[in-house]
Enzyme design. Structure first.
Site, mmCIF file in Angstrom:
data_model
loop_
_atom_site.group_PDB
_atom_site.id
_atom_site.type_symbol
_atom_site.label_atom_id
_atom_site.label_comp_id
_atom_site.label_asym_id
_atom_site.label_seq_id
_atom_site.Cartn_x
_atom_site.Cartn_y
_atom_site.Cartn_z
ATOM 1 N N HIS A 113 0.750 -1.490 0.173
ATOM 2 C CA HIS A 113 -0.179 -0.215 0.419
ATOM 3 C C HIS A 113 0.816 1.309 0.161
ATOM 4 C CE1 HIS A 113 -2.531 2.720 1.594
ATOM 5 N NE2 HIS A 113 -3.823 2.055 0.684
ATOM 6 N N LYS A 115 3.892 4.123 -1.455
ATOM 7 C CA LYS A 115 4.064 4.763 -2.119
ATOM 8 C C LYS A 115 5.307 5.240 -2.311
ATOM 9 C CE LYS A 115 -0.728 4.647 -1.802
ATOM 10 N NZ LYS A 115 -1.681 3.795 -0.559
ATOM 11 N N ASP A 120 17.597 7.805 -8.842
ATOM 12 C CA ASP A 120 19.289 8.501 -7.953
ATOM 13 C C ASP A 120 20.203 8.134 -6.992
ATOM 14 O OD1 ASP A 120 19.476 8.209 -11.117
ATOM 15 O OD2 ASP A 120 20.201 10.246 -11.156
ATOM 16 N N HIS A 293 -8.293 11.607 0.771
ATOM 17 C CA HIS A 293 -7.499 10.519 0.742
ATOM 18 C C HIS A 293 -5.804 10.442 1.400
ATOM 19 C CE1 HIS A 293 -5.037 7.702 -1.433
ATOM 20 N NE2 HIS A 293 -5.906 6.475 -1.279
ATOM 21 N N LYS A 295 -3.285 11.179 4.663
ATOM 22 C CA LYS A 295 -2.919 10.261 5.837
ATOM 23 C C LYS A 295 -1.978 10.544 6.611
ATOM 24 C CE LYS A 295 -3.330 6.561 2.663
ATOM 25 N NZ LYS A 295 -4.578 7.694 2.053
ATOM 26 N N ASP A 300 1.258 19.379 18.152
ATOM 27 C CA ASP A 300 2.268 20.502 18.751
ATOM 28 C C ASP A 300 2.705 21.005 18.268
ATOM 29 O OD1 ASP A 300 0.837 20.057 21.349
ATOM 30 O OD2 ASP A 300 2.129 18.823 21.440
#
Length: 360
Positions: A113, A115, A120, A293, A295, A300
């Protein structure tokens, strides 16, 4: 395993595909030796074809290009874009392609899941944005709301090591030994900024709870404010207890959640927590402007995380995930301000009294 923080990084926040995809394609076009891409979804749409085109151009000029896509999330990719990529010289692997879509066995839910992209060994991208046009076809505007970060500096070392390790694992498991990696490749780990950050993953071996533990530690130490934005939010008992304990000691807890129904079961499961959260003084905002979408989290205004991991059983217990955690007031303030604008522009605060009336 505790998050290992490294100093001297440059971390740039990228909001939505409008910022992420031009940066990603530019990095592919600038690659000289190697480009790694891991993605859950690789769609045959305008964005997918643009990214695929950049990957093909890189391979044709001699860059070692490697793409690892999930066998469930990118199931159509195998028949659509994979042949084009391989014809251009791109090396392609599929993570757990043997998925049986209607047999919900636990081991079949262990998906790729995360990404990730590494160019390089000089720059990397980590976040929640798949290779898919974030303009939903059924709702042409506005785009899905999501984030990624571009990383330069010492944090590249664990990111680069992680993508190479999984590539090697999948190549052996797929009996594609000819795609094994060269033994070494230099990584640019010199300081590129002043930001202190950590790279945390979730897998099925040594890092089963690293992302969850990082959240729990930060929430447990929160003094003033916790802001979480999650597409799918269904925390376990321990996470709920730590979050409610923070609210009980006077920390302002704000959660930005999906307002549109994308997956009904997950949507209503999240809503089952509303009475408990609102009763504890947690502020809940439902995002309706587009599909949420994201996450991410800010605590603080000095601790922030951006990545692929939702706060739900799939992300925290089953899938391979990756987040960057940043300890920097400037970065945290920038993410906090972005979330504040999103809540003001496209979200509605759910009041306890209104929720009780709507639930009757």
């Amino acid at each position: 395993m505790k998050a290992a923080y490294l100093t001297g990084n440059a971390i740039d926040l990228l909001q939505n595909g409008s910022e992420f995809f031009p940066a990603l394609i530019a990095a592919i076009d600038a690659a000289e030796r190697e480009f790694h891409l891991e993605t859950y979804i690789f769609e045959d749409d305008a964005i997918g074809r643009a990214v695929a085109g950049a990957l093909c151009r890189a391979a044709q000029r001699g860059v070692a290009v490697r793409v690892l896509a999930d066998g469930f999330g990118a199931a159509d990719f195998v028949a659509t874009l994979r042949p084009q990529l391989e014809a251009a010289g791109v090396q392609v692997l599929v993570y757990r392609p043997e998925i049986a879509r209607f047999r919900l066995r636990r081991h079949r839910l262990r998906r790729l899941h995360r990404k990730l992209a590494v160019a390089d060994g000089r720059s990397a991208f980590v976040g929640g944005i798949n290779i898919v046009d974030d303009i939903d076809a059924a709702h042409p505007a506005p785009p899905r709301f999501d984030y990624a970060v571009r990383v330069e500096g010492p944090l590249l070392v664990p990111i680069h090591t992680t993508v190479r390790r999984l590539w090697t694992l999948v190549s052996w498991a797929s009996f594609r030994r000819r795609l094994r990696l060269p033994a070494t490749l230099p990584v640019t780990a010199e300081p590129r900024g002043s930001t202190r950050a950590a790279f945390v993953i979730r897998d099925t071996l040594r890092h089963r709870r690293d992302i969850e533990e990082a959240y729990l530690e930060a929430i447990g130490k929160a003094q003033k404010e916790i802001v979480l934005a999650n597409a799918y939010f269904l925390p376990g008992r321990r996470f709920r207890q730590v979050l409610l304990a923070a609210a009980a000691r006077g920390v302002q807890v704000t959660i930005l959640l999906q307002g549109r129904i994308e997956y009904a079961l997950q949507h209503y499961a999240t809503q089952s927590l509303y009475d408990m959260l609102l009763g504890a003084g947690v502020r809940i905002f439902e995002y309706h402007h587009s599909y949420l979408h994201a996450k991410v989290g800010v605590i603080d205004c000095c601790w922030a995380t951006v990545g692929s991991s939702n706060i739900d059983p799939f992300s925290l217990l089953l899938a391979r995930e990756a987040n960057v955690i940043v300890r920097d007031t400037g970065f945290a303030a920038g993410l906090r301000n972005s979330l504040e604008r999103a809540m003001a522009r496209g979200a509605t605060e759910l009041k306890a009294a209104d929720w009780k009336r709507s639930s009757i």
